[in-house]
Scaffold this motif. Sequence first.
Motif, PDB file in Angstrom:
ATOM      1  N   ARG A  28      18.578 -33.674 -74.436  1.00 47.13           N
ATOM      2  CA  ARG A  28      19.583 -33.833 -73.379  1.00 47.13           C
ATOM      3  C   ARG A  28      19.275 -35.034 -72.486  1.00 47.13           C
ATOM      4  N   ALA A  29      18.004 -35.221 -72.164  1.00 44.03           N
ATOM      5  CA  ALA A  29      17.604 -36.312 -71.279  1.00 44.03           C
ATOM      6  C   ALA A  29      17.929 -37.675 -71.874  1.00 44.03           C
ATOM      7  N   ASN A  30      18.070 -37.751 -73.192  1.00 48.21           N
ATOM      8  CA  ASN A  30      18.350 -39.025 -73.860  1.00 48.21           C
ATOM      9  C   ASN A  30      19.827 -39.219 -74.184  1.00 48.21           C
ATOM     10  N   LEU A  31      20.661 -38.261 -73.770  1.00 50.02           N
ATOM     11  CA  LEU A  31      22.096 -38.407 -73.983  1.00 50.02           C
ATOM     12  C   LEU A  31      22.705 -39.284 -72.900  1.00 50.02           C
ATOM     13  N   PHE A  32      23.845 -39.869 -73.207  1.00 52.82           N
ATOM     14  CA  PHE A  32      24.600 -40.612 -72.203  1.00 52.82           C
ATOM     15  C   PHE A  32      25.012 -39.661 -71.085  1.00 52.82           C
ATOM     16  N   GLN A  33      24.734 -40.024 -69.848  1.00 51.92           N
ATOM     17  CA  GLN A  33      25.003 -39.198 -68.677  1.00 51.92           C
ATOM     18  C   GLN A  33      24.457 -37.771 -68.866  1.00 51.92           C
ATOM     19  N   PRO A  34      23.135 -37.635 -68.943  1.00 53.75           N
ATOM     20  CA  PRO A  34      22.528 -36.333 -69.252  1.00 53.75           C
ATOM     21  C   PRO A  34      22.901 -35.203 -68.300  1.00 53.75           C
ATOM     22  N   GLU A  35      23.240 -35.537 -67.075  1.00 50.33           N
ATOM     23  CA  GLU A  35      23.582 -34.505 -66.098  1.00 50.33           C
ATOM     24  C   GLU A  35      24.879 -33.768 -66.446  1.00 50.33           C
ATOM     25  N   ARG A  36      25.669 -34.341 -67.345  1.00 52.18           N
ATOM     26  CA  ARG A  36      26.928 -33.705 -67.746  1.00 52.18           C
ATOM     27  C   ARG A  36      26.728 -32.593 -68.769  1.00 52.18           C
ATOM     28  N   HIS A  37      25.556 -32.529 -69.373  1.00 52.60           N
ATOM     29  CA  HIS A  37      25.320 -31.655 -70.510  1.00 52.60           C
ATOM     30  C   HIS A  37      24.382 -30.508 -70.133  1.00 52.60           C
TER      31      HIS A  37
ATOM     32  N   LEU B  23      23.997 -27.910 -75.887  1.00 47.89           N
ATOM     33  CA  LEU B  23      22.982 -27.980 -76.933  1.00 47.89           C
ATOM     34  C   LEU B  23      22.300 -26.627 -77.060  1.00 47.89           C
ATOM     35  N   THR B  24      22.295 -26.072 -78.267  1.00 44.29           N
ATOM     36  CA  THR B  24      21.578 -24.821 -78.481  1.00 44.29           C
ATOM     37  C   THR B  24      20.653 -24.933 -79.686  1.00 44.29           C
ATOM     38  N   ALA B  25      19.511 -24.311 -79.549  1.00 45.02           N
ATOM     39  CA  ALA B  25      18.499 -24.173 -80.595  1.00 45.02           C
ATOM     40  C   ALA B  25      17.453 -23.226 -80.013  1.00 45.02           C
ATOM     41  N   ARG B  26      16.420 -22.944 -80.767  1.00 40.91           N
ATOM     42  CA  ARG B  26      15.423 -21.970 -80.289  1.00 40.91           C
ATOM     43  C   ARG B  26      14.482 -22.532 -79.241  1.00 40.91           C
ATOM     44  N   ARG B  27      14.221 -23.853 -79.260  1.00 41.33           N
ATOM     45  CA  ARG B  27      13.189 -24.442 -78.401  1.00 41.33           C
ATOM     46  C   ARG B  27      13.822 -25.166 -77.221  1.00 41.33           C
TER      47      ARG B  27
ATOM     48  N   LEU C  78      15.135 -29.154 -76.612  1.00 46.91           N
ATOM     49  CA  LEU C  78      16.532 -29.406 -76.274  1.00 46.91           C
ATOM     50  C   LEU C  78      16.654 -30.252 -75.016  1.00 46.91           C
ATOM     51  N   GLU C  79      15.815 -29.961 -74.043  1.00 45.63           N
ATOM     52  CA  GLU C  79      15.854 -30.716 -72.793  1.00 45.63           C
ATOM     53  C   GLU C  79      15.457 -32.177 -73.015  1.00 45.63           C
ATOM     54  N   GLN C  80      14.561 -32.417 -73.948  1.00 45.25           N
ATOM     55  CA  GLN C  80      14.204 -33.795 -74.286  1.00 45.25           C
ATOM     56  C   GLN C  80      15.395 -34.513 -74.916  1.00 45.25           C
TER      57      GLN C  80
ATOM     58  N   SER D 276      21.568 -27.313 -71.806  1.00 45.59           N
ATOM     59  CA  SER D 276      20.803 -26.743 -72.921  1.00 45.59           C
ATOM     60  C   SER D 276      20.673 -25.234 -72.747  1.00 45.59           C
ATOM     61  N   PHE D 277      20.780 -24.510 -73.848  1.00 41.63           N
ATOM     62  CA  PHE D 277      20.532 -23.068 -73.860  1.00 41.63           C
ATOM     63  C   PHE D 277      19.633 -22.747 -75.052  1.00 41.63           C
ATOM     64  N   ALA D 278      18.527 -22.067 -74.799  1.00 42.68           N
ATOM     65  CA  ALA D 278      17.695 -21.579 -75.903  1.00 42.68           C
ATOM     66  C   ALA D 278      18.421 -20.410 -76.565  1.00 42.68           C
ATOM     67  N   MET D 279      18.611 -20.500 -77.873  1.00 40.58           N
ATOM     68  CA  MET D 279      19.353 -19.453 -78.583  1.00 40.58           C
ATOM     69  C   MET D 279      18.979 -19.456 -80.053  1.00 40.58           C
TER      70      MET D 279
END
Length: 270
Positions: free
Chosen positions: A52-61, A40-44, A48-50, A63-66
């Motif tokens: 990611r935390a709501n995705l299925f199996q969040p530990e697999r994913h 997951l990339t975006a500026r904030r 993004l972490e919020q 986030s990068f601020a970009m």
Amino acid sequence: MQKQGLNGLDKKVVWITGASSGLGEALAKACAKQGAQVILTARRFEVLEQVRANLFQPERHISFAMDVTDEAQVQHTYAQVLEKFGRIDWLINNAGLSQRALISDTSMHTERAIMEIDYFSQVFLTKTVLPTLLKQQSGRVVFISSVAGLLGTQYRASYSAAKAAIHLWANSLRAEVAEQGVQVSVVFPGFVQTNVSFNALNGAGQAQGHQDEAIANGLSADDFAAQVLKALMHGKEYIVVAGAKEKLGVMLSRLSPKALYKVIRKSTVK
């Protein structure tokens, strides 16, 4: 066209720009449910972490601020992605910016700002990732264009132009890499319930700050993502996801552009 099947995203690495909300967030959820490892990339970063935390199996994913318009940030993130995963299977160019202003009221600064994020940033990111896809001899590049890029309406001239430009650039890319294992798809959303109209720029380059009625009554973002993912997993290259009126407009643009623009001139589209 190559079909990926229902388990086609299991352990695949999917990079989504503009993933902090709206279409990007919905696509991230849909891909994660199908077993993908999502970047997951975006500026904030916090937002993004919020997500990611709501995705299925969040530990697999991850986030990068970009900022997609910052080429140094793009290259740095690309290096981090390869270090982390070693490959990229899908790149979904979703980050974008809309417009709500007449041509006569739109400054050249605003014209360039829209083209920068909706066209040039996607070109640069794709060109950055492309060597990896070609080396793998596999992968898919997805561009989120717009029905506006097929039609062109009042208040969206710069946006329509940028979305049309990325569509045709994608067509050229598809022709160039077709024999090298890399596929290219373009998605044309109609009205979808996101915050796109809140962030749409007026002529002075400021956010509109309110919702459009057409957007508020559009498809849900989750419905949009489900339709897009189904089409992509079946190898579709040209994907229109829209309501009946938008689909009719796309069809009419092919059959009778003159008739279409008679309708558009009389319509209230802002």
